[in-house]
Motif scaffolding. Structure first.
Motif, mmCIF file in Angstrom:
data_model
loop_
_atom_site.group_PDB
_atom_site.id
_atom_site.type_symbol
_atom_site.label_atom_id
_atom_site.label_comp_id
_atom_site.label_asym_id
_atom_site.label_seq_id
_atom_site.Cartn_x
_atom_site.Cartn_y
_atom_site.Cartn_z
ATOM 1 N N ALA A 129 12.512 0.401 0.485
ATOM 2 C CA ALA A 129 13.364 0.622 1.648
ATOM 3 C C ALA A 129 12.884 -0.281 2.773
ATOM 4 O O ALA A 129 11.672 -0.500 2.918
ATOM 5 N N PRO A 130 13.789 -0.834 3.586
ATOM 6 C CA PRO A 130 13.376 -1.768 4.645
ATOM 7 C C PRO A 130 12.293 -1.217 5.565
ATOM 8 O O PRO A 130 11.347 -1.932 5.915
ATOM 9 N N SER A 131 12.409 0.064 5.958
ATOM 10 C CA SER A 131 11.407 0.634 6.863
ATOM 11 C C SER A 131 10.038 0.688 6.202
ATOM 12 O O SER A 131 9.003 0.487 6.846
ATOM 13 N N VAL A 132 10.017 0.969 4.907
ATOM 14 C CA VAL A 132 8.756 1.024 4.164
ATOM 15 C C VAL A 132 8.168 -0.378 4.036
ATOM 16 O O VAL A 132 6.970 -0.587 4.257
ATOM 17 N N ALA A 133 9.000 -1.340 3.686
ATOM 18 C CA ALA A 133 8.531 -2.725 3.545
ATOM 19 C C ALA A 133 7.972 -3.254 4.860
ATOM 20 O O ALA A 133 6.933 -3.934 4.876
ATOM 21 N N ASP A 134 8.636 -2.928 5.966
ATOM 22 C CA ASP A 134 8.179 -3.405 7.276
ATOM 23 C C ASP A 134 6.779 -2.888 7.589
ATOM 24 O O ASP A 134 5.920 -3.638 8.082
ATOM 25 N N ARG A 135 6.541 -1.599 7.316
ATOM 26 C CA ARG A 135 5.236 -1.024 7.642
ATOM 27 C C ARG A 135 4.148 -1.532 6.708
ATOM 28 O O ARG A 135 3.004 -1.714 7.110
#
Length: 208
Positions: A129-135
């Protein structure tokens, strides 16, 4: 044909995932599991390529999704595990990925994103998920400031209202070790109290 096992304790969620996935010509739902234990059993049988795994199961299950993922991926020739959940904090994502999950997606993802993630997982590629990848990228950029898995676990218990003594009992650590973890947490988050640490960590998406 990519053969799928859906593991989720909510019948409505399983039905929704089935409806979305069965619309894809190259997917076949071969099994469903309402508990983490049943998911581990079914994943050990031949004929499953990807397991769609929830993280939290109801009282009928003594394992969580991360533990089930570890049990599944520990076997030779195991199917890939794609976590599909509502939780995206570091306290959830890190244990699941460390347990061997190939991908991590949120339940509000568009159907086409879910289908792409399943295909990626079946091919052995990561799908996040984008939010997971960002973190995760942020953790890589600033490793010294990132909370470790154990620090995240300790802070999650602080957020649940546990004292240092109860945290030490829960995690089988000495109280001195718990205090040491808290000192490191305060330093990394730039705070000086338990309340401020919880507030800051929630604001950053580190804990629920």
């Amino acid at each position: 044909m990519i053969r799928l096992l859906i593991a989720d304790d909510h019948p409505v969620v399983r039905a929704g995932l089935r409806a979305v996935l069965e619309s894809e010509p190259d997917f076949a739902i071969v099994a469903e599991a309402a508990t983490a234990e049943r998911a581990v059993e079914l994943a050990a049988e031949p004929g499953v390529d990807v397991v769609l795994m929830d993280l939290q199961f109801g009282p009928g299950s003594t394992m969580n999704g991360a533990q089930a993922t570890a049990a599944i991926t520990a076997r030779a020739g195991a199917p890939r595990v794609l976590v599909v959940t509502t939780y995206d904090s570091d306290a959830d994502t890190l244990p699941a990925l460390e347990a061997g999950a190939t991908g991590y997606l949120l339940k509000d993802a568009p159907p086409e994103e879910l289908a792409q993630a399943v295909r990626a997982a079946a091919a052995g590629r990561s799908a996040l998920a984008p939010s997971v990848a960002d973190r995760l990228l942020e953790r890589m950029r600033t490793p010294a400031a990132a909370l470790s898995a154990r620090e995240t676990e300790v802070l999650g218990l602080v957020a649940d209202g546990l004292t240092n003594q109860r945290i030490s009992q829960h995690l089988h650590l000495s109280q001195a070790t718990v205090k040491s973890h808290l000192v490191h947490i305060y330093t990394k988050l730039g705070v000086d109290s338990r309340t401020a640490a919880v507030r800051e960590a929630r604001g950053r998406g580190l804990i629920r």
